[in-house]
Every structure is written in C-alpha cells, then in structure tokens.
Design an enzyme around this catalytic site. Sequence first.
Site, PDB file in Angstrom:
ATOM      1  N   ARG A 121       0.812  -1.238   0.000  1.00  0.00           N
ATOM      2  CA  ARG A 121       0.000   0.000   0.000  1.00  0.00           C
ATOM      3  C   ARG A 121       0.836   1.276   0.000  1.00  0.00           C
ATOM      4  O   ARG A 121       0.358   2.333   0.382  1.00  0.00           O
ATOM      5  CB  ARG A 121      -0.986   0.006   1.171  1.00  0.00           C
ATOM      6  CG  ARG A 121      -2.013  -1.118   1.102  1.00  0.00           C
ATOM      7  CD  ARG A 121      -3.125  -0.906   2.117  1.00  0.00           C
ATOM      8  NE  ARG A 121      -4.144  -1.936   1.982  1.00  0.00           N
ATOM      9  CZ  ARG A 121      -4.183  -3.051   2.725  1.00  0.00           C
ATOM     10  NH1 ARG A 121      -3.241  -3.254   3.646  1.00  0.00           N
ATOM     11  NH2 ARG A 121      -5.138  -3.929   2.556  1.00  0.00           N
ATOM     12  N   LYS A 143       2.802  11.021 -11.750  1.00  0.00           N
ATOM     13  CA  LYS A 143       1.957  10.156 -12.569  1.00  0.00           C
ATOM     14  C   LYS A 143       2.684   8.831 -12.790  1.00  0.00           C
ATOM     15  O   LYS A 143       3.782   8.806 -13.339  1.00  0.00           O
ATOM     16  CB  LYS A 143       1.662  10.810 -13.926  1.00  0.00           C
ATOM     17  CG  LYS A 143       0.519  11.796 -13.920  1.00  0.00           C
ATOM     18  CD  LYS A 143       0.190  12.182 -15.349  1.00  0.00           C
ATOM     19  CE  LYS A 143      -1.026  13.067 -15.428  1.00  0.00           C
ATOM     20  NZ  LYS A 143      -1.367  13.402 -16.833  1.00  0.00           N
ATOM     21  N   GLU A 185       8.553  16.958 -25.801  1.00  0.00           N
ATOM     22  CA  GLU A 185       8.024  17.436 -24.529  1.00  0.00           C
ATOM     23  C   GLU A 185       8.617  18.794 -24.164  1.00  0.00           C
ATOM     24  O   GLU A 185       7.938  19.644 -23.584  1.00  0.00           O
ATOM     25  CB  GLU A 185       8.302  16.417 -23.422  1.00  0.00           C
ATOM     26  CG  GLU A 185       7.625  15.059 -23.618  1.00  0.00           C
ATOM     27  CD  GLU A 185       6.138  15.077 -23.295  1.00  0.00           C
ATOM     28  OE1 GLU A 185       5.593  16.159 -22.967  1.00  0.00           O
ATOM     29  OE2 GLU A 185       5.514  14.010 -23.365  1.00  0.00           O
ATOM     30  N   LYS A 227       6.611  22.496 -14.865  1.00  0.00           N
ATOM     31  CA  LYS A 227       5.812  21.353 -14.413  1.00  0.00           C
ATOM     32  C   LYS A 227       5.629  21.368 -12.908  1.00  0.00           C
ATOM     33  O   LYS A 227       4.543  21.057 -12.405  1.00  0.00           O
ATOM     34  CB  LYS A 227       6.450  20.038 -14.860  1.00  0.00           C
ATOM     35  CG  LYS A 227       5.552  18.850 -14.529  1.00  0.00           C
ATOM     36  CD  LYS A 227       5.823  17.634 -15.350  1.00  0.00           C
ATOM     37  CE  LYS A 227       4.726  16.593 -15.137  1.00  0.00           C
ATOM     38  NZ  LYS A 227       4.971  15.352 -15.907  1.00  0.00           N
ATOM     39  N   GLU A 237      -4.778  16.582 -11.618  1.00  0.00           N
ATOM     40  CA  GLU A 237      -5.290  16.905 -12.949  1.00  0.00           C
ATOM     41  C   GLU A 237      -6.801  17.139 -12.970  1.00  0.00           C
ATOM     42  O   GLU A 237      -7.524  16.617 -13.809  1.00  0.00           O
ATOM     43  CB  GLU A 237      -4.931  15.784 -13.940  1.00  0.00           C
ATOM     44  CG  GLU A 237      -4.909  16.255 -15.383  1.00  0.00           C
ATOM     45  CD  GLU A 237      -4.326  15.217 -16.320  1.00  0.00           C
ATOM     46  OE1 GLU A 237      -5.086  14.657 -17.110  1.00  0.00           O
ATOM     47  OE2 GLU A 237      -3.105  14.970 -16.259  1.00  0.00           O
ATOM     48  N   ARG A 241      -3.548  21.177 -14.793  1.00  0.00           N
ATOM     49  CA  ARG A 241      -2.545  20.160 -15.150  1.00  0.00           C
ATOM     50  C   ARG A 241      -2.873  19.472 -16.471  1.00  0.00           C
ATOM     51  O   ARG A 241      -1.980  18.962 -17.146  1.00  0.00           O
ATOM     52  CB  ARG A 241      -2.414  19.118 -14.029  1.00  0.00           C
ATOM     53  CG  ARG A 241      -1.298  18.116 -14.314  1.00  0.00           C
ATOM     54  CD  ARG A 241      -0.916  17.277 -13.113  1.00  0.00           C
ATOM     55  NE  ARG A 241       0.147  16.353 -13.464  1.00  0.00           N
ATOM     56  CZ  ARG A 241       0.789  15.570 -12.617  1.00  0.00           C
ATOM     57  NH1 ARG A 241       0.468  15.595 -11.341  1.00  0.00           N
ATOM     58  NH2 ARG A 241       1.734  14.760 -13.033  1.00  0.00           N
ATOM     59  N   ASN A 245      -0.953  17.925 -21.294  1.00  0.00           N
ATOM     60  CA  ASN A 245      -1.239  16.840 -22.237  1.00  0.00           C
ATOM     61  C   ASN A 245      -1.394  17.320 -23.670  1.00  0.00           C
ATOM     62  O   ASN A 245      -1.973  16.606 -24.506  1.00  0.00           O
ATOM     63  CB  ASN A 245      -2.507  16.096 -21.808  1.00  0.00           C
ATOM     64  CG  ASN A 245      -2.306  15.316 -20.530  1.00  0.00           C
ATOM     65  OD1 ASN A 245      -1.308  14.626 -20.369  1.00  0.00           O
ATOM     66  ND2 ASN A 245      -3.250  15.433 -19.609  1.00  0.00           N
ATOM     67  N   HIS A 248      -1.124  14.873 -26.602  1.00  0.00           N
ATOM     68  CA  HIS A 248      -1.120  13.512 -26.078  1.00  0.00           C
ATOM     69  C   HIS A 248      -2.367  12.709 -26.452  1.00  0.00           C
ATOM     70  O   HIS A 248      -2.295  11.490 -26.598  1.00  0.00           O
ATOM     71  CB  HIS A 248      -0.958  13.529 -24.557  1.00  0.00           C
ATOM     72  CG  HIS A 248       0.427  13.867 -24.105  1.00  0.00           C
ATOM     73  ND1 HIS A 248       1.064  15.050 -24.452  1.00  0.00           N
ATOM     74  CD2 HIS A 248       1.320  13.179 -23.336  1.00  0.00           C
ATOM     75  CE1 HIS A 248       2.280  15.054 -23.909  1.00  0.00           C
ATOM     76  NE2 HIS A 248       2.447  13.945 -23.234  1.00  0.00           N
ATOM     77  N   HIS A 252      -1.351   9.450 -28.039  1.00  0.00           N
ATOM     78  CA  HIS A 252      -1.626   8.153 -27.421  1.00  0.00           C
ATOM     79  C   HIS A 252      -2.401   7.246 -28.374  1.00  0.00           C
ATOM     80  O   HIS A 252      -2.216   6.016 -28.362  1.00  0.00           O
ATOM     81  CB  HIS A 252      -2.414   8.341 -26.123  1.00  0.00           C
ATOM     82  CG  HIS A 252      -1.590   8.867 -25.001  1.00  0.00           C
ATOM     83  ND1 HIS A 252      -2.141   9.268 -23.796  1.00  0.00           N
ATOM     84  CD2 HIS A 252      -0.253   9.055 -24.866  1.00  0.00           C
ATOM     85  CE1 HIS A 252      -1.185   9.683 -22.984  1.00  0.00           C
ATOM     86  NE2 HIS A 252      -0.027   9.568 -23.618  1.00  0.00           N
ATOM     87  N   HIS A 265       7.097   7.568 -27.764  1.00  0.00           N
ATOM     88  CA  HIS A 265       6.093   8.461 -27.188  1.00  0.00           C
ATOM     89  C   HIS A 265       6.260   9.894 -27.688  1.00  0.00           C
ATOM     90  O   HIS A 265       5.287  10.538 -28.106  1.00  0.00           O
ATOM     91  CB  HIS A 265       6.196   8.428 -25.666  1.00  0.00           C
ATOM     92  CG  HIS A 265       5.300   9.392 -24.978  1.00  0.00           C
ATOM     93  ND1 HIS A 265       3.919   9.291 -25.009  1.00  0.00           N
ATOM     94  CD2 HIS A 265       5.575  10.501 -24.234  1.00  0.00           C
ATOM     95  CE1 HIS A 265       3.393  10.289 -24.319  1.00  0.00           C
ATOM     96  NE2 HIS A 265       4.373  11.038 -23.834  1.00  0.00           N
TER      97      HIS A 265
END
Length: 359
Positions: A121, A143, A185, A227, A237, A241, A245, A248, A252, A265
């Site tokens: 956990r 993330k 990026e 960032k 997000e 935030r 993206n 993206h 993606h 990527h």
Amino acid sequence: MERINVNLGDRSYPISIGAELFDNPALFSSAIPAGRRVVVVSNETVAPLYAEQIIGTIRSLQCEVALLSLPDGEQYKTLDTFNQIMSFLLEGNYGRDVVLVALGGGVIGDVVGFAAACFQRGVDFVQVPTTLLAQVDSSVGGKTAVNHPMGKNMVGAFYQPKAVVIDNHCLGTLPAREFAAGMAEVIKYGIIADGDFFVWLEQNIEKLQALDNDALSYAIGRCCQIKADVVAADEKESGVRALLNLGHTFGHAIEAEMGYGNWLHGEAVAAGTVQAARTAQLQGLIGPEEVDRIIRLLEKANLPVHGPEGMDFDAYMKHMMRDKKVLSGQLRLILPTGIGSAEVVAGVPEDVLRQAVQA
C-alpha cells in the site's frame, strides 16, 4: 547544480539538475535514510551504464542495495513487468521500509512508481531519469502507470517520489532518436506556458542537439520549473494540469494503434501536437503563422509532423474516446491559443477533427 522544489506540503520533494550528480550521496540521503534496504530497478540498456555508480553511492549511506534489471522498451510497460517487480520484492522479503530507485527512462519511472504506490500500500521511491523525455516530464509530478492493450497509461496512480536526481551527462549515451523524442516534450512547454522559452528554443535548438551543458541545464530546469508549478497547483489533474497533455490525446491514439514502441512516445506527441495546432487553427484559436512556427521547430528537432500513413480517422477516434480526459462521453482536447498559452476545449466538431488528422 540547480535545485527546484515541488511544493506539495508534507509530500514536497527536490529536483536536482546538473552534471556528474550520481556520485553525490547528499542528493539521495534525504530520500534514503541510513540503514534502509534499497532496490534499484533499471533495464538491460541503462543498468550496465549507470547502475554500479548509483549502487555505490547509495551503499555509502550504509544501505543494503539490490539491482533488478528489466527488459527495455515501451512494449514492456505492462502489468506483467509490474508483477516481476512485485515478485522480486516478495521473494526478497522486503518490508514497508524498502526504497525503490527508478533508474532509466519514462517506462522504468512509470512502472517503478506504480509498483511503489502498490507494494504494501505504498513505499518510498526515487526517480533517477536517464532520457531527456523522462528528465523534463515523466519523472516529475507523480503520474505512474502501465499500459493496457486498449489504451496507454490506463492502469496507474498518482504517487509522488521522494526526490528526483537529473544528471545531464546521461544524455551523452542517449540515441539520437530518443533525444529527439524528448524534445517533443521540451517544445510542448514553450507552446502551452512560456512564449519566451519557445523563442529561446527556436534560437538554441542546435546547442541542445550538440549537448551543450549550459543549454541543457537551462532547458531541463525551465521545463521542470513549469511542471513543478503546475503540479503544485493541480496535483491530480482536475484543472490546469490537463494542459500538460498537449498533443497527447492524438499521440496516445497513434501509440496504441501502431503498437507500443513502434512510434516512440515523443514522436507520437509531436505528430499529435501538430494535429492539435491544426484543430486550434480550424477553430479560430490561433493563426497559420503560429502553426507554421510549431511545425518548423518540431522539424528542426527531427520529429514527425504527420501521423502514420494508413491510420484513418476512425482508428484515431476509437482510441481517443478512451482518453482519460473524456467526461460524460465528450472528448476534451488541449488546444494552443497562442505560442505560450493553451486551454481545454470540449465539443470540437467531428468534421474539424477529421480535417486536422488528415491534413
């Protein structure tokens, strides 16, 4: 060395940026107390280059250190790899005081971070990113995730590291294609948040490609600061935030359709950024001159500015409608509103998206 802080209250952590940092135990000691058991998780490409150095530095903190080396590539960013880490930790009888160190690019950082979030956990972890893309983006902000065959980063958690250590010298062993992917990026930050930085990139991209240390330190530091500020304002997000993206949602879709690892990527994000810019132009948010500047800079960075040949609009939409920003069945896109600003836009007509994708 530059030091940036990600301000998240009692979960705040430092980002250290510079050259030849791996031999500095002080950068690790705040995140790895003396006497802790540590597992450095890397891959078969990076481990032979830097694992021994990192392990030696951590051992100087009177820690017991083990190495787990995983296969290299986006195609290994899976629950099977996640399970390899779980099995290693359980077979080694590691407890909740173990510290994981993610030594590698974005795949290693994301998978190890997710493992740290889940093992018993939640255990501590440190990000040591070795690719440009990971240094400016994925190592910062918490993330963590693995991919699913139906979508990228669909299984994961928000889980912050205890520290990020960025050594520019790693980029000297990075293949040119991987460096270019990271530039996607870097350029993104200029488009969404800092027009002056975008201009600086237009003027200094050759220095970055030549691995000029001062230029690299400035660019990586500027990206990390942007960032860090965004993450401090919106960790999970729910608002601003999402602007990180840019490109993206389209990107993606390209990665998922083409098979993870066939398009890097950053390559997919570059093509997706152009598609987002064209969408913004068709919506009247930016002019053709700004779209041309974005395309020219991406081309100078040796990045693709068109999606894959043969990937039709229906293939894009199939994946884009599974995007994490979809709310109530409505696709939301990050679109530039200028060089240095962007916004979340919902309800873009399908014919506009079709034109942007097929342009």
